[in-house]
Design an enzyme around this catalytic site. Structure first.
Site, PDB file in Angstrom:
ATOM      1  N   VAL A 169       0.841  -1.202   0.000  1.00  0.00           N
ATOM      2  CA  VAL A 169       0.000   0.000   0.000  1.00  0.00           C
ATOM      3  C   VAL A 169       0.870   1.245   0.000  1.00  0.00           C
ATOM      4  O   VAL A 169       0.639   2.203  -0.752  1.00  0.00           O
ATOM      5  CB  VAL A 169      -0.976  -0.014   1.210  1.00  0.00           C
ATOM      6  CG1 VAL A 169      -1.811   1.247   1.252  1.00  0.00           C
ATOM      7  CG2 VAL A 169      -1.877  -1.244   1.138  1.00  0.00           C
ATOM      8  N   PRO A 183      10.877   0.642   9.440  1.00  0.00           N
ATOM      9  CA  PRO A 183      12.128  -0.089   9.665  1.00  0.00           C
ATOM     10  C   PRO A 183      12.479  -0.944   8.444  1.00  0.00           C
ATOM     11  O   PRO A 183      11.562  -1.395   7.736  1.00  0.00           O
ATOM     12  CB  PRO A 183      11.821  -0.975  10.886  1.00  0.00           C
ATOM     13  CG  PRO A 183      10.357  -0.889  11.112  1.00  0.00           C
ATOM     14  CD  PRO A 183       9.792   0.243  10.331  1.00  0.00           C
ATOM     15  N   GLY A 232      10.597  -3.938   7.100  1.00  0.00           N
ATOM     16  CA  GLY A 232       9.209  -3.788   6.610  1.00  0.00           C
ATOM     17  C   GLY A 232       9.134  -3.351   5.152  1.00  0.00           C
ATOM     18  O   GLY A 232       8.045  -3.186   4.607  1.00  0.00           O
ATOM     19  N   ASP A 247      -7.515   1.684   4.641  1.00  0.00           N
ATOM     20  CA  ASP A 247      -8.561   0.709   4.926  1.00  0.00           C
ATOM     21  C   ASP A 247      -9.438   1.051   6.142  1.00  0.00           C
ATOM     22  O   ASP A 247     -10.176   0.193   6.619  1.00  0.00           O
ATOM     23  CB  ASP A 247      -7.946  -0.693   5.099  1.00  0.00           C
ATOM     24  CG  ASP A 247      -8.947  -1.768   4.711  1.00  0.00           C
ATOM     25  OD1 ASP A 247      -9.837  -1.443   3.905  1.00  0.00           O
ATOM     26  OD2 ASP A 247      -8.866  -2.878   5.244  1.00  0.00           O
TER      27      ASP A 247
END
Ligand SMILES: C[S@@+](CC[C@H](N)C(=O)[O-])C[C@H]1O[C@@H](n2cnc3c(N)ncnc32)[C@H](O)[C@@H]1O
Length: 452
Positions: free
Chosen positions: A8, A28, A31, A91
């Protein structure tokens, strides 16, 4: 500020970068997916390699969270609200101050579709559908029109003439139409210079130059089948020809929904009671006038252009005058009308032959109908006014009185009617039901094979 480094976040980076945003990404290293890593290496974003801390919001104009930790995401959302920073929490629509639109971009063209956060996938599907209807290279065409607007300002720079400038460009766009305008993309060098000279002349007169002058084409005559009436039953090629034609000369039978596709000039054959030869000659002359003006002309015919309706004669007529027609087939009522009535014209073990005939020969003569064959189907066009005579002839050809028959009036049109009967009642049902042309008569055992 974008918080997160997954899929996303990668999409968000692309969206905000196209609007020239300066992006700070907090996430980080573990990720990051490959794409966000690529944006960092490419120096498209400034990366901070750690988890979010509240002071990251200092000085931010807009915040997008795109992370798996929903609690932290919501906390950031509330924090942004308290600091009056616009925020989008992926979302979680209630926590969003704005939504991303599904966008189509092509050069200067930008189409954005929003479902107000309710159906992002639907927005995406709607956007794809809209984009698919645009002419090829529309972005380039828009750039060309932008250039023309700049030229127009050069030709008449005075501020008080802005109304004339805008009005002229608008009328040009409306006259030429989107499809035709895309031909501007093909012009190069000298051709383009010459075009601007012509356009300047017309602009000075405050007149719109005719499409055929701006986008000269070689003359072409296309004989096109319009299908039986439903605009969805026209071929893709026929539709394209209709959209691109400078002049469309149409039969009277063609329904309005099909004629609505025509962008250029439309001329419709006159009523023909007792003077069909003159009317035919007249419409061919209209086509010829267009061809002499270098226009792309479409002769639009109901059903298939070569099944009755003088299509073959028209080919010869144009040939004699030096034009070889382009042929585009259409769905004939001879097949679509039986299908509309759920009559398979062939059915294994019931019917294995189909004869298509007219009910009215040249100069009103009777057709020569075939002898009865138990596996033979007859499809008769132009039969309505001849029901009594045709019935009599079929009896003389040994057709049993119980042979199933069907009349299909206005097949594939909103007013479609199907009237079933047997040979005995073939003529009386026409009167009882007030059946009118255009209608197709179907005779033979397949008529009730699916309903028996
Ligand atoms: C001059 S012929 C042209 C036939 C056309 N070329 C075709 O392939 O369907 C005209 C006849 O076609 C039939 N016809 C055309 N369109 C029709 C429709 N939508 N429903 C029923 N009959 C139709 C009628 O029998 C009409 O009298």
């Amino acid at each position: 500020l974008i918080v997160g480094g997954g899929n996303v976040a990668a999409q968000r980076i692309v969206s905000v970068r196209t609007a020239d945003a300066h992006v700070i990404l907090v996430c980080p290293a573990q990720g990051l997916i490959d794409e966000t890593r690529y944006r960092i290496e490419n120096k498209e974003v400034t990366w901070i390699d750690r988890n979010f801390v509240d002071s990251d919001l200092d000085g931010m104009d807009m915040v997008l969270t795109a992370m798996d930790d929903h609690e932290e995401s919501a906390r950031i959302g509330h924090l942004c609200r308290s600091k009056r920073i616009p925020v989008n929490v992926a979302d979680v629509p209630p926590l969003c101050d704005f939504y991303f639109m599904s966008q189509h971009r092509e050069g200067p063209l930008q189409i954005a579709v929003s479902t107000n956060g309710q159906g992002p996938k639907l927005a995406n599907m709607i956007r794809t559908k809209i984009a698919a209807t645009l002419p090829k290279d529309i972005g380039k065409t828009i750039e060309k029109m932008g250039l023309l607007r700049a030229k127009v300002r050069e030709w008449e720079p005075a501020i008080e003439n802005s109304g004339k400038r805008m009005g002229w460009v608008i009328r040009c766009c409306e006259t030429w139409g989107l499809e035709t305008m895309s031909k501007l993309n093909e012009l190069k060098g000298k051709e383009e210079e010459n075009l601007y000279k012509v356009l300047e002349e017309y602009f000075k007169k405050n007149e719109v130059p005719p499409t055929s002058l701006v986008f000269p084409s070689s003359p072409e005559i296309a004989l096109i089948g319009a299908g039986p009436g439903d605009p969805e039953l026209i071929t893709v090629k026929a539709k394209r020809c209709l959209l691109e034609a400078d002049l469309v000369v149409s039969d009277r039978l063609i329904p309005q929904q099909v004629l609505d596709l025509v962008q250029g000039e439309l001329r419709i054959a006159r009523k023909t009671t007792g003077r069909s030869d003159e009317a035919q000659e007249e419409l061919l002359e209209w086509c010829l006038e267009g061809l002499k003006k270098n226009q792309r002309v479409v002769r639009l015919k109901i059903g298939d252009p070569l099944l009755f309706g003088r299509g073959g004669e028209e080919i010869l007529w144009f040939r004699e005058r030096g034009y070889e027609p382009v042929m585009v087939p259409g769905i004939s009522s001879a097949f679509s009308a039986p299908m509309a009535a759920m009559i398979p014209v062939t059915f294994r073990g019931v019917s294995d032959q189909v004869i298509i005939t007219t009910g009215r020969g040249t100069k009103g003569s009777m057709p020569d109908l075939p002898e009865y064959g138990s596996t033979r189907m007859l499809v008769v066009l132009m039969a309505v006014g001849r029901a009594v005579e045709l019935r009599q002839m079929l009896l003389e050809r040994d057709y049993p009185l119980t042979t199933p028959i069907c009349w299909v009036e206005n097949a594939n049109c909103p007013e479609e009617r199907v009237v079933l009967g047997i040979l005995e009642t073939m003529a009386s049902v026409v009167v009882d039901n007030n059946i009118k042309a255009p209608a197709v008569l179907i005779v033979g055992k397949s008529v009730d094979v699916l309903t028996r």
